[in-house]
Write a protein that holds these residues in place. Structure first.
Motif, PDB file in Angstrom:
ATOM      1  N   ILE A 151      22.035  29.931  38.144  1.00 42.71           N
ATOM      2  CA  ILE A 151      20.557  30.161  38.477  1.00 42.71           C
ATOM      3  C   ILE A 151      20.215  28.629  38.906  1.00 42.71           C
ATOM      4  CG2 ILE A 151      18.210  30.393  37.775  1.00 42.71           C
ATOM      5  CD1 ILE A 151      19.137  32.883  36.578  1.00 42.71           C
ATOM      6  N   ASP A 152      20.658  27.651  37.951  1.00 43.41           N
ATOM      7  CA  ASP A 152      20.075  26.098  38.315  1.00 43.41           C
ATOM      8  C   ASP A 152      20.731  25.571  39.555  1.00 43.41           C
ATOM      9  OD1 ASP A 152      18.949  25.945  35.908  1.00 43.41           O
ATOM     10  OD2 ASP A 152      20.659  25.142  34.883  1.00 43.41           O
ATOM     11  N   VAL A 153      22.254  26.240  40.132  1.00 43.71           N
ATOM     12  CA  VAL A 153      22.912  25.579  41.069  1.00 43.71           C
ATOM     13  C   VAL A 153      21.954  26.544  42.122  1.00 43.71           C
ATOM     14  CG1 VAL A 153      24.902  25.894  42.470  1.00 43.71           C
ATOM     15  CG2 VAL A 153      25.080  25.276  39.891  1.00 43.71           C
ATOM     16  N   PHE A 154      21.655  27.801  42.303  1.00 44.25           N
ATOM     17  CA  PHE A 154      21.215  28.395  43.235  1.00 44.25           C
ATOM     18  C   PHE A 154      19.682  27.653  43.591  1.00 44.25           C
ATOM     19  CE2 PHE A 154      17.565  31.290  44.361  1.00 44.25           C
ATOM     20  CZ  PHE A 154      18.085  31.660  45.622  1.00 44.25           C
ATOM     21  N   LEU A 155      19.046  27.476  42.539  1.00 41.60           N
ATOM     22  CA  LEU A 155      17.662  26.824  42.764  1.00 41.60           C
ATOM     23  C   LEU A 155      17.682  25.489  43.353  1.00 41.60           C
ATOM     24  CD1 LEU A 155      16.019  27.513  39.159  1.00 41.60           C
ATOM     25  CD2 LEU A 155      15.754  28.780  41.387  1.00 41.60           C
ATOM     26  N   ALA A 156      18.835  24.734  42.983  1.00 42.34           N
ATOM     27  CA  ALA A 156      19.042  23.339  43.614  1.00 42.34           C
ATOM     28  C   ALA A 156      19.592  23.572  45.021  1.00 42.34           C
ATOM     29  CB  ALA A 156      20.091  22.724  42.846  1.00 42.34           C
ATOM     30  N   GLY A 157      19.969  24.471  45.286  1.00 43.47           N
ATOM     31  CA  GLY A 157      20.700  24.789  46.704  1.00 43.47           C
ATOM     32  C   GLY A 157      19.483  25.372  47.485  1.00 43.47           C
ATOM     33  N   MET A 158      18.713  26.090  47.367  1.00 39.86           N
ATOM     34  CA  MET A 158      17.695  26.414  48.035  1.00 39.86           C
ATOM     35  C   MET A 158      16.325  25.765  47.816  1.00 39.86           C
ATOM     36  SD  MET A 158      18.703  28.696  49.882  1.00 39.86           S
ATOM     37  CE  MET A 158      17.280  29.904  50.440  1.00 39.86           C
ATOM     38  N   GLY A 159      16.348  24.603  46.815  1.00 37.33           N
ATOM     39  CA  GLY A 159      15.109  23.865  46.693  1.00 37.33           C
ATOM     40  C   GLY A 159      13.876  24.585  46.041  1.00 37.33           C
ATOM     41  N   VAL A 160      14.350  25.304  45.081  1.00 34.23           N
ATOM     42  CA  VAL A 160      13.391  26.146  44.468  1.00 34.23           C
ATOM     43  C   VAL A 160      13.009  25.410  43.227  1.00 34.23           C
ATOM     44  CG1 VAL A 160      12.723  28.226  43.257  1.00 34.23           C
ATOM     45  CG2 VAL A 160      14.246  28.323  45.399  1.00 34.23           C
ATOM     46  N   ASP A 161      11.821  25.290  42.837  1.00 33.32           N
ATOM     47  CA  ASP A 161      11.436  24.532  41.614  1.00 33.32           C
ATOM     48  C   ASP A 161      12.191  24.992  40.314  1.00 33.32           C
ATOM     49  OD1 ASP A 161      10.057  23.837  39.004  1.00 33.32           O
ATOM     50  OD2 ASP A 161       8.423  23.260  40.352  1.00 33.32           O
ATOM     51  N   PRO A 162      12.623  24.239  39.574  1.00 37.14           N
ATOM     52  CA  PRO A 162      13.619  24.861  38.487  1.00 37.14           C
ATOM     53  C   PRO A 162      12.837  25.423  37.505  1.00 37.14           C
ATOM     54  CG  PRO A 162      13.684  22.508  38.553  1.00 37.14           C
ATOM     55  CD  PRO A 162      13.212  22.773  39.638  1.00 37.14           C
ATOM     56  N   SER A 163      11.819  25.338  37.412  1.00 32.76           N
ATOM     57  CA  SER A 163      10.772  26.188  36.464  1.00 32.76           C
ATOM     58  C   SER A 163      10.618  27.692  36.437  1.00 32.76           C
ATOM     59  CB  SER A 163       9.268  25.696  36.393  1.00 32.76           C
ATOM     60  OG  SER A 163       8.782  25.729  37.754  1.00 32.76           O
TER      61      SER A 163
END
Length: 409
Positions: A151-163
């Motif tokens: 999930i952390d990698v997906f959020l980073a790749g898509m630029g989604v706030d990690p919160s």
């Protein structure tokens, strides 16, 4: 023989009918791999009356044919039983030739080396952070690491706030391991709604989003035109679903095996250059995805009469243990296929070979490179009862681990 005879169509001969409820069978939850290995005694193709009735492909060579033959086996439905999704996923729910341009978009843009360039470093940093946050010398690996890193990698790749990480977990669990159609629909709807709202917000100021995959998506063209908002939304949902639970599940099996086999673990610590090759054998031995197709037209296939609309299940955990394809299939042999590598179907095959396979391999490789040297004496906590989660992916339900921690480690 189960009592669900009403789910056996007239064109299915009695000698091909065997139970196979991969979503809720207690025998799978208790002893997954012995159960899958026992399927070697069944016909190459058999029919299960469970889950509304479906064909099961039990041999690796035939499974590869099914994955590759879109004219006979359509991706209009990729789940068994058939589940109505609120989103037609790109490219998962498209057959060729409509599928082709979207497939190239994934291969050449979203998962290009340029789009993924930063994600190995991101993966490595998150892996270290997650390890450092674990209690000294012990963890529940699934909750503490395997559910979090993808999930952390997906959020980073898509630029989604990690919160937003903790919001995603119940949606993923409902989609991949829900036991009812209602749970599946709930997970899909909630994920789709969130991602639609998030995408609309991002497109107001796309230059502020630094996610490599997001930027690759919004600048992509298909057949000379820009992607529509609807296409971007369906791609985003596909990325969300395709890269989270499957990687989590594979991580759980890999670490359970290595915690249980000191010789294999020590080899990878002493010779980290062997990790990529070893990973292919782990993917073969512990394939986790149960993938559906639907018969597109009446046909006879390997001597079996199939009718248009028949559901077909390709259980990769079963075909990875096919003794006609892999000698001594239950044994993990890091030197298997030394010359040509290990041929397996963990990521499917044919036109729908998983476009995110490289990213998944990267996350798994980084996990082994970062964790194994930091976990000397890695083992399953004494007394822990290991059970498997059934569903679209098979996963170790919970994995309590411990290792030697202290100044000397």
């Amino acid at each position: 023989m189960p009592a669900e005879q009403s789910t056996v169509p007239q064109h299915v001969p009695a000698h091909l009918v065997y139970p196979f409820d991969y979503r809720s069978d207690a025998a799978i939850k208790e002893n997954l791999w012995d159960y899958m290995s026992s399927m070697n005694a069944r016909p190459d193709i058999f029919f299960s009356p469970d889950l509304g009735g479906h064909w099961v492909i039990a041999r690796a060579a035939i499974a590869e044919e099914v994955f590759s033959n879109h004219e006979l086996f359509s991706v209009r439905s990729v789940s068994v039983p058939k589940l109505e999704s609120p989103v037609r996923l790109i490219p998962n729910n498209y057959d060729p030739p409509e599928h082709g341009p979207y497939r190239r978009l994934f291969a050449q843009n979203l998962f290009s080396p340029r789009a993924l360039a930063a994600l190995e470093g991101v993966t490595r940093n998150h892996a270290r952070e997650l390890f450092d946050a674990m209690p000294l010398g012990q963890c529940e690996f699934v909750a503490d690491f395997a559910e979090r890193l993808p999930i952390d990698v997906f959020l980073a790749g898509m630029g989604v706030d990690p919160s937003h990480r903790d919001e995603f977990l119940p949606w993923v669990q409902n989609v991949f391991s829900g036991t009812t159609k209602e749970q599946f629909a709930s997970g899909m709807t909630e994920a789709s709604t969130f991602l639609a709202e998030w995408l609309q917000e991002q497109l107001k100021a796309p230059e502020k989003n630094t996610g490599g995959m997001f930027q690759a998506m919004i600048t992509s063209e298909i057949e000379g035109r820009a992607l529509t908002w609807d296409e971007m939304h369906r791609i985003t949902v596909m990325l969300f679903l395709g890269g989270l639970d499957t990687v989590t599940s594979e991580m759980s099996h890999a670490m359970y095996f290595l915690a249980s086999s000191p010789a294999h673990r020590d080899r990878l610590v002493e010779r980290p250059q062997d990790i990529p090759k070893a990973l292919e054998e782990i993917l073969r031995r512990f394939s986790i995805a149960n993938i559906g197709r639907v018969v597109a037209k009446d046909t006879e296939f390997h001597g079996v009469v199939l009718k248009a609309g028949d559901p077909v299940l390709i259980p990769t955990p079963m075909v990875g243990l096919d003794e006609t394809a892999f000698e001594d299939a239950m044994t993990v042999d890091f030197d298997r296929g030394r010359a040509r590598g290990v041929r397996h179907l963990a990521f499917g095959a044919g036109p729908h070979l998983c476009p995110g396979a490289y990213l998944a391999r990267t996350q798994l490789r980084v996990m082994l490179e970062e964790l194994l040297p930091r976990m000397p004496g890695l083992r399953v906590q004494p007394g822990a009862k290991i059970e498997w989660r059934t569903g679209a992916d098979f996963m170790v339900h919970a994995l309590p681990l411990e290792w030697n921690a202290g100044p000397s480690s």
